[in-house]
Design an enzyme around this catalytic site. Structure first.
Site, short mmCIF file in Angstrom:
data_model
loop_
_atom_site.label_atom_id
_atom_site.label_comp_id
_atom_site.label_asym_id
_atom_site.label_seq_id
_atom_site.Cartn_x
_atom_site.Cartn_y
_atom_site.Cartn_z
N HIS A 44 -32.87 -16.69 14.17
CA HIS A 44 -32.43 -15.85 12.92
C HIS A 44 -33.59 -15.91 11.92
CE1 HIS A 44 -28.02 -17.44 12.01
NE2 HIS A 44 -28.28 -16.55 13.35
N GLU A 70 -34.69 -16.65 8.94
CA GLU A 70 -35.56 -17.36 9.03
C GLU A 70 -36.27 -18.22 9.98
OE1 GLU A 70 -32.18 -16.01 7.92
OE2 GLU A 70 -31.96 -15.99 6.23
N CYS A 92 -27.61 -18.71 6.14
CA CYS A 92 -26.72 -19.63 6.68
C CYS A 92 -26.91 -20.68 6.97
CB CYS A 92 -25.99 -18.68 8.05
SG CYS A 92 -27.14 -19.65 9.67
N CYS A 123 -30.62 -22.03 8.85
CA CYS A 123 -31.33 -21.80 8.00
C CYS A 123 -31.65 -22.33 6.70
CB CYS A 123 -31.47 -20.00 7.88
SG CYS A 123 -31.19 -18.88 9.14
#
Lengths: 156, 156
Positions: free
Chosen positions: B53, B55, B83, B86
């Site tokens: 992801h 991040e 999410c 993260c």
């Protein structure tokens, strides 16, 4: 030794190697069709990377091996209950199941006390379909924590 | 343009580059002392890695740049609410704050519907001290989602 026990033993063995290198006492092993496709220990301190929990390292390795961002049909063995970061990563990877030994409460006693949200709670709140088995070979996983505690015992 | 706006604009810009390469429409930018130390987009599809992801990529990059697993004093800008994976990674990295634009509900409408646990809930349940600012430059972040939706709109 039963196959499942061999898988968890592999996660413990890799964690012991990690402890020897000065890392935190956590190991993980990812299995598909009875075959280990990745095994890794925590490398947060060794590699100076906050994201390098054992499960994350194992997932990354497994994705690389399978050439896919999906780990359908896989079971993730963890010596200790995956933290919310790792639980979520296992969920995103679409693995089938998590099997772990010691729980978050067991490592809380050692000082690893943050983000104590259990996998069952993450599953419920996040509506995840991941299957979760807890307390598998808990004694052996506890011995791993004791080994680390005796050797180092410093929480980062 | 105010400094904070420049940081979020950087996260949006990097997300647009990611979308051009076929990735999901998410970008992140990590700032310390007013200086951007890392910016990254989601590369789950591009690199075949479920953990990639935006991040996570930005945290890994920032850790490498600082040579530390800790990102104390840092603020993480995300185009969309991080999410739980993260959020937890940002917490583990000991960053100070998260600033995001669109929320989980906004991307749920696009089909990104899993693990819908908000950052505020993660913070509360996990007793995290992370500061959270939501809805920052929300319109621009929504335009990024719309751009992706028009261009591709396929959820993996």
């Amino acid at each position: 030794m039963k196959l499942e026990k061999r898988h968890m033993a592999r996660a413990i063995d890799v964690a012991v190697i990690g402890v020897r290198k000065g890392n935190s006492p956590f190991g993980s092993c990812i299995v598909k069709g009875g075959r280990v496709i990745a095994a890794a220990h925590n490398t947060v301190l060794q590699k100076h990377d906050a994201t390098n929990h054992a499960e994350m390292n194992a997932i990354r390795l497994a994705c690389r091996k399978l050439g896919s961002h999906e780990l359908k049909g896989c079971t993730v063995y963890s010596t200790t209950e995956p933290c919310p970061m790792c639980f979520s990563a296992i969920h995103w990877a679409k693995a089938d199941a998590i099997v772990f030994g010691t729980g978050i409460a067991d490592v809380k006693r050692l000082g690893f006390s943050e983000l104590t949200i259990s996998d069952r709670r993450m599953k419920k709140d996040g509506h995840s379909k991941l299957r979760i088995s807890s307390g598998f070979m808990k004694q052996e996983c506890q011995e791993l924590l004791d080994h680390w505690k005796k050797k180092n015992g410093k929480v980062y």
